[in-house]
Design an enzyme around this catalytic site. Sequence first.
Site, PDB file in Angstrom:
ATOM      1  N   GLU A   1     -10.689   2.904   1.839  1.00  0.00           N
ATOM      2  CA  GLU A   1     -10.233   1.550   1.531  1.00  0.00           C
ATOM      3  C   GLU A   1     -10.800   0.530   2.500  1.00  0.00           C
ATOM      4  OE1 GLU A   1      -6.229   3.615  -0.238  1.00  0.00           O
ATOM      5  OE2 GLU A   1      -6.028   2.314   1.522  1.00  0.00           O
TER       6      GLU A   1
ATOM      7  N   TYR B   1       0.669   3.045   5.928  1.00  0.00           N
ATOM      8  CA  TYR B   1       0.657   4.506   5.801  1.00  0.00           C
ATOM      9  C   TYR B   1       1.695   5.219   6.657  1.00  0.00           C
ATOM     10  CZ  TYR B   1      -3.248   4.519   2.606  1.00  0.00           C
ATOM     11  OH  TYR B   1      -4.033   4.354   1.480  1.00  0.00           O
TER      12      TYR B   1
END
Length: 393
Positions: free
Chosen positions: A138, A95
């Site tokens: 997630e 990310y």
Amino acid sequence: MLSVQDRAIVKSTVPLLESGGEALITHFYRMMLSEYPEVRPLFNQAHQASGDQPRALANGVLMYARHIDQLDQLGDLVAKIINKHVALQILPEHYPIVGSCLLRAISEVLGDEIATPQVMAAWGAAYGQLADILIGAETSIYDQKEQAPGGWRGAREFIVVAKVEESAEITSFYFEPADKGAILAAEPGQYIGMKLILDGEEIRRNYSLSALADKGQYRISVKREEGGRASNHLHDQLHVGSSIQLFPPSGEFTLTASDKPLVLISGGVGITPTLPMLEAALATERPVHFIHCARNGSVHAFRDWIDGLAERHPQLKRFYCYDEDDGVSPAADKVGLLSQEQLSEWLPQQRDLDAYFLGPKGFMTAVKRHLKALGVPEKQSRYEFFGPASALE
């Protein structure tokens, strides 16, 4: 938590994203994939070349900006993204890379006059919020899949135990775990991720499961795509006895329990996830109408299997539509494109039904339009993309 000012600034950029979002995201991908080779396996280069991936991400960024103060309005978009990420094993460390490249792309494409320090700060906070949402969801799913019976985390070695040619273009591969252990149950309609090493380069792909995972094995059925690196490798290089690294099944496009009539409509290789849905539905008393469209009989996979099911299950009605008659294969019920009139004849008289449809985007766009015109409730009409998440017109 985003401030009121941050949300207002992000929403003010919506017109810019509507007009130039795709160019911005194309620049973002070009930058990230050239500077961070470690993330290249996570992205399908064919989807990059076609523009599908930049288009889908641009749409996702736009939708996020539009609904930055009402994220519940994003509907199932977030769930689709999360499941795609899980199937490819997107991890928290990815990310920051995406975030830094996205902010650089915003700054470089929009320029200093538009991408002011205030705008960049707001978008930095907005990306941080989105990343936290996705990472949290997630991580929870990774934990659940690891702890479930037969579950695992990351890649697991499987062995090809059977390889079956289903049509002129589609071949099925059956996988069992190399460790002989149990496997994670999969919902009808889910897909599985895989890691391949081609010419020394890692790539990852998702393929729909084309059978129920109730016999200690997974099955995928893959169409050979012209120029497709992964599909051609599987067809030509993956044989019985070969090993492969698989990730746990994922996907939110799954068959929902219901007593309403079920309609499964597929085009081409879109047939694959409808097969386990069909198997599961036939285990109940639910009426099923199975409609499949193909170019011709030579590329129609699983016809004999479906015909056999129809003979054994009176609740199943099946219909085939071919673009053309090749003069060799068994005939279709209809030759030509699937029209609204033809679909009306093949649907149950009761239009309070559940419809699931998959195939090429143009095919799904037409089916969605036909179903709506024929009175099928939109909320009971579901579809899935094989490629990057997007939307139908």
